[in-house]
Scaffold this motif. Sequence first.
Motif, mmCIF file in Angstrom:
data_model
loop_
_atom_site.group_PDB
_atom_site.id
_atom_site.type_symbol
_atom_site.label_atom_id
_atom_site.label_comp_id
_atom_site.label_asym_id
_atom_site.label_seq_id
_atom_site.Cartn_x
_atom_site.Cartn_y
_atom_site.Cartn_z
ATOM 1 N N PRO A 22 8.170 -28.662 9.477
ATOM 2 C CA PRO A 22 7.868 -28.547 7.966
ATOM 3 C C PRO A 22 6.720 -28.722 7.501
ATOM 4 N N LYS A 23 5.766 -29.636 7.979
ATOM 5 C CA LYS A 23 4.607 -28.992 7.992
ATOM 6 C C LYS A 23 3.406 -28.110 7.455
ATOM 7 N N ALA A 24 4.045 -26.922 8.316
ATOM 8 C CA ALA A 24 3.341 -26.207 8.322
ATOM 9 C C ALA A 24 4.213 -24.809 7.747
ATOM 10 N N LEU A 25 5.373 -25.782 6.894
ATOM 11 C CA LEU A 25 6.623 -24.130 6.799
ATOM 12 C C LEU A 25 7.460 -23.632 7.539
ATOM 13 N N ASP A 58 15.209 -25.689 3.432
ATOM 14 C CA ASP A 58 15.034 -25.159 1.395
ATOM 15 C C ASP A 58 14.218 -24.507 1.560
ATOM 16 N N LYS A 59 13.083 -24.807 1.903
ATOM 17 C CA LYS A 59 11.394 -24.440 1.345
ATOM 18 C C LYS A 59 11.001 -22.597 2.513
ATOM 19 N N ALA A 60 11.354 -22.881 3.775
ATOM 20 C CA ALA A 60 10.633 -21.548 4.315
ATOM 21 C C ALA A 60 11.782 -21.716 5.591
ATOM 22 N N ALA A 62 10.552 -19.795 7.805
ATOM 23 C CA ALA A 62 8.626 -19.803 8.919
ATOM 24 C C ALA A 62 8.057 -18.398 8.014
ATOM 25 N N ALA A 63 7.134 -19.374 7.430
ATOM 26 C CA ALA A 63 5.511 -18.966 6.577
ATOM 27 C C ALA A 63 4.824 -17.921 7.305
ATOM 28 N N GLY A 64 5.613 -17.641 9.129
ATOM 29 C CA GLY A 64 4.602 -16.584 10.086
ATOM 30 C C GLY A 64 3.574 -17.439 10.691
ATOM 31 N N ALA A 65 3.726 -16.088 12.167
ATOM 32 C CA ALA A 65 3.150 -16.634 12.964
ATOM 33 C C ALA A 65 1.649 -17.826 12.191
ATOM 34 N N ASP A 66 1.556 -18.839 13.625
ATOM 35 C CA ASP A 66 0.745 -19.793 13.134
ATOM 36 C C ASP A 66 -1.427 -19.382 12.598
ATOM 37 N N ILE A 67 -2.084 -19.206 11.722
ATOM 38 C CA ILE A 67 -2.825 -18.839 11.175
ATOM 39 C C ILE A 67 -3.247 -19.511 12.150
ATOM 40 N N LYS A 68 -4.098 -20.637 12.215
ATOM 41 C CA LYS A 68 -4.892 -22.230 12.658
ATOM 42 C C LYS A 68 -4.831 -22.293 14.144
ATOM 43 N N GLU A 69 -3.801 -21.654 14.463
ATOM 44 C CA GLU A 69 -4.134 -21.503 16.035
ATOM 45 C C GLU A 69 -4.440 -20.222 16.380
ATOM 46 N N PHE A 83 -0.485 -11.231 23.205
ATOM 47 C CA PHE A 83 -0.247 -12.183 22.732
ATOM 48 C C PHE A 83 0.927 -12.039 21.522
ATOM 49 N N ILE A 84 2.176 -12.789 21.325
ATOM 50 C CA ILE A 84 2.901 -11.249 19.771
ATOM 51 C C ILE A 84 3.695 -11.012 20.911
ATOM 52 N N THR A 85 3.700 -10.494 21.786
ATOM 53 C CA THR A 85 4.683 -10.006 22.812
ATOM 54 C C THR A 85 5.868 -11.207 23.730
ATOM 55 N N GLY A 108 5.921 -12.654 7.229
ATOM 56 C CA GLY A 108 5.295 -11.945 8.356
ATOM 57 C C GLY A 108 5.889 -12.253 9.467
ATOM 58 N N GLY A 109 5.564 -13.323 10.765
ATOM 59 C CA GLY A 109 6.551 -12.922 11.831
ATOM 60 C C GLY A 109 8.130 -13.907 11.456
ATOM 61 N N GLY A 110 7.868 -14.377 10.772
ATOM 62 C CA GLY A 110 9.182 -15.199 9.708
ATOM 63 C C GLY A 110 10.051 -14.062 9.210
ATOM 64 N N CYS A 111 8.863 -13.031 8.660
ATOM 65 C CA CYS A 111 10.380 -11.955 7.982
ATOM 66 C C CYS A 111 10.756 -11.484 9.432
ATOM 67 N N GLU A 112 9.775 -11.351 10.548
ATOM 68 C CA GLU A 112 9.500 -10.535 11.742
ATOM 69 C C GLU A 112 11.188 -11.143 12.588
ATOM 70 N N ILE A 113 10.961 -12.584 12.930
ATOM 71 C CA ILE A 113 12.268 -13.045 13.266
ATOM 72 C C ILE A 113 13.811 -12.818 13.040
ATOM 73 N N PRO A 131 2.629 -10.574 4.636
ATOM 74 C CA PRO A 131 1.180 -10.376 3.996
ATOM 75 C C PRO A 131 0.413 -9.846 4.718
ATOM 76 N N GLU A 132 0.246 -9.858 6.577
ATOM 77 C CA GLU A 132 -0.876 -9.450 6.850
ATOM 78 C C GLU A 132 -1.830 -9.453 7.157
ATOM 79 N N ILE A 133 -2.104 -7.610 5.830
ATOM 80 C CA ILE A 133 -3.318 -7.494 4.907
ATOM 81 C C ILE A 133 -4.018 -8.131 4.875
ATOM 82 N N PRO A 139 1.557 -6.320 10.687
ATOM 83 C CA PRO A 139 2.231 -7.157 11.438
ATOM 84 C C PRO A 139 2.746 -6.772 13.171
ATOM 85 N N GLY A 140 2.510 -7.676 13.808
ATOM 86 C CA GLY A 140 2.187 -7.734 14.955
ATOM 87 C C GLY A 140 3.585 -7.559 16.144
ATOM 88 N N SER A 141 4.981 -8.257 15.327
ATOM 89 C CA SER A 141 6.139 -8.523 15.905
ATOM 90 C C SER A 141 6.954 -7.654 15.490
HETATM 91 N N1 CAA Z 1 0.113 -20.617 10.137
HETATM 92 C C1 CAA Z 1 -0.337 -21.867 9.151
HETATM 93 N N2 CAA Z 1 -0.114 -23.269 9.253
HETATM 94 C C2 CAA Z 1 0.558 -22.261 7.833
HETATM 95 C C3 CAA Z 1 1.413 -21.044 7.384
HETATM 96 C C4 CAA Z 1 1.450 -20.011 8.245
HETATM 97 N N3 CAA Z 1 1.127 -19.122 8.688
HETATM 98 N N4 CAA Z 1 1.553 -21.207 6.397
HETATM 99 C C5 CAA Z 1 1.428 -22.421 5.699
HETATM 100 N N5 CAA Z 1 0.906 -23.215 6.465
HETATM 101 C C6 CAA Z 1 0.757 -24.400 5.971
HETATM 102 C C7 CAA Z 1 -0.193 -24.873 5.239
HETATM 103 O O1 CAA Z 1 -2.155 -24.831 6.135
HETATM 104 C C8 CAA Z 1 -0.619 -26.078 4.393
HETATM 105 O O2 CAA Z 1 -0.810 -26.920 5.706
HETATM 106 P P1 CAA Z 1 -1.670 -27.842 4.930
HETATM 107 O O3 CAA Z 1 -0.474 -28.953 4.643
HETATM 108 O O4 CAA Z 1 -2.315 -29.019 6.767
HETATM 109 O O5 CAA Z 1 -2.880 -27.364 4.348
HETATM 110 C C9 CAA Z 1 1.194 -26.391 4.751
HETATM 111 O O6 CAA Z 1 1.559 -25.098 5.060
HETATM 112 C C10 CAA Z 1 1.748 -25.932 3.722
HETATM 113 O O7 CAA Z 1 1.651 -24.392 2.301
HETATM 114 P P2 CAA Z 1 0.846 -23.987 1.736
HETATM 115 O O8 CAA Z 1 -0.032 -25.431 1.274
HETATM 116 O O9 CAA Z 1 -0.384 -23.541 1.453
HETATM 117 O O10 CAA Z 1 2.242 -24.141 0.514
HETATM 118 P P3 CAA Z 1 2.870 -23.317 -0.985
HETATM 119 O O11 CAA Z 1 3.861 -23.431 -1.216
HETATM 120 O O12 CAA Z 1 1.412 -23.370 -1.691
HETATM 121 O O13 CAA Z 1 2.289 -21.454 -0.361
HETATM 122 C C11 CAA Z 1 2.701 -19.946 0.744
HETATM 123 C C12 CAA Z 1 3.280 -21.056 1.111
HETATM 124 C C13 CAA Z 1 2.975 -19.073 -0.186
HETATM 125 C C14 CAA Z 1 4.100 -19.315 2.030
HETATM 126 C C15 CAA Z 1 1.478 -20.029 1.915
HETATM 127 O O14 CAA Z 1 1.701 -21.277 2.907
HETATM 128 C C16 CAA Z 1 1.163 -19.332 2.853
HETATM 129 O O15 CAA Z 1 0.611 -17.952 1.655
HETATM 130 N N6 CAA Z 1 1.396 -18.925 3.681
HETATM 131 C C17 CAA Z 1 1.064 -17.912 4.983
HETATM 132 C C18 CAA Z 1 1.786 -16.933 4.661
HETATM 133 C C19 CAA Z 1 1.548 -15.464 5.675
HETATM 134 O O16 CAA Z 1 0.109 -14.936 5.262
HETATM 135 N N7 CAA Z 1 1.842 -15.398 6.827
HETATM 136 C C20 CAA Z 1 1.655 -14.206 7.906
HETATM 137 C C21 CAA Z 1 1.111 -14.670 8.630
HETATM 138 S S1 CAA Z 1 0.385 -13.958 10.298
HETATM 139 C C22 CAA Z 1 2.024 -13.201 11.069
HETATM 140 O O17 CAA Z 1 3.079 -14.098 10.997
HETATM 141 C C23 CAA Z 1 1.158 -11.792 12.173
HETATM 142 C C24 CAA Z 1 3.114 -11.522 12.518
HETATM 143 O O18 CAA Z 1 3.030 -10.236 12.795
HETATM 144 C C25 CAA Z 1 3.382 -11.959 13.854
#
Ligand code: CAA
Length: 258
Positions: A22-25, A58-60, A62-69, A83-85, A108-113, A131-133, A139-141
């Motif tokens: 939940p902390k990372a959606l 309820d909120k997510a 999945a918000a995608g692949a872990d960007i920070k990782e 990676f990602i295969t 992102g990866g959430g939509c792909e999954i 939203p990867e652009i 998008p990688g998956s």
């Molecule tokens: N990776 C890592 N951390 C994420 C994350 C992600 N994809 N999405 C959200 N988080 C983290 C945030 O960094 C935040 O952590 P902290 O509290 O430690 O700062 C926490 O989750 C809550 O997120 P927000 O504060 O941003 O929540 P919000 O309600 O304001 O916004 C959101 C929600 C619009 C989904 C926004 O979090 C967001 O834009 N997330 C990224 C979406 C994204 O770009 N996804 C694509 C990833 S790339 C990918 O998926 C490649 C592929 O093809 C596989």
Amino acid sequence: MIYQNINVEKRGKIGWITLNRPKALNALCQALIEDLNHALNMLEDDVSIHVLVITGSDKAFAAGADIKEMKDRSYIDVYMTDFITKGWQRIAQCRKPVIAAVAGYALGGGCEIAMMCDIILAADTAKFGQPEIALGTIPGSGGTQRLTRAVGKSKAMELCLSGRSMDAVEAEKYGLVSRVIPAADLLSETMKLAEKIASMPLPVAMMVKESINRSYETTLSEGLLFERRVFHATFSLQDQKEGMSAFAEKRAPQFKQQ
Ligand code: CAA
């Protein structure tokens, strides 16, 4: 089995997986993908399980692949580790039916999954996008491939090029999801659908899935041939005899391979 990033329950014939970071959606870090793969392997091997459900919060979803990782990884690293295969394709390889129950963000990866699942049920709060652009990548998956097959070229181009997400109503209109459900009812409606599918003979459900999936991989004539051969094969099943006899005798079927 206790997992760090997902919850797994067996609800009768349904294997129910809840993404739980939940902390990372529910951002899809490597550890979450490993948990998910382990659970999918276990549920696929379990003969008592007929249908799998993957859901989020309820909120997510999945918000995608872990960007920070992944942000500091190098080209040679992601290329050499494929990676990602590795791991990510496991859902698409499931032989049993898989339903995605999506509320909130599926980005992102959430939509792909979600798109790797067989059926997407969407809460009216769901948001789908690639939203990867906006991160300087693509998008990688499967986002450029499965989304295009689902919603067509123009809509997929618009979403992937602008990074805009679409709501559940738009996703249903363009065929990405099979149904939009009020958020409060998403899980109960998903369970009802899963139970309905689980009440059918499992081998036949698997054959239906296999046949529909062929349509994405082959020409129409080859796909029709594949379908015909599978249709013929069902005549070797006791459940085909039972299903058709029950119809003729005006009674409910008693399937054996349920
Ligand atoms: N990776 C890592 N951390 C994420 C994350 C992600 N994809 N999405 C959200 N988080 C983290 C945030 O960094 C935040 O952590 P902290 O509290 O430690 O700062 C926490 O989750 C809550 O997120 P927000 O504060 O941003 O929540 P919000 O309600 O304001 O916004 C959101 C929600 C619009 C989904 C926004 O979090 C967001 O834009 N997330 C990224 C979406 C994204 O770009 N996804 C694509 C990833 S790339 C990918 O998926 C490649 C592929 O093809 C596989």
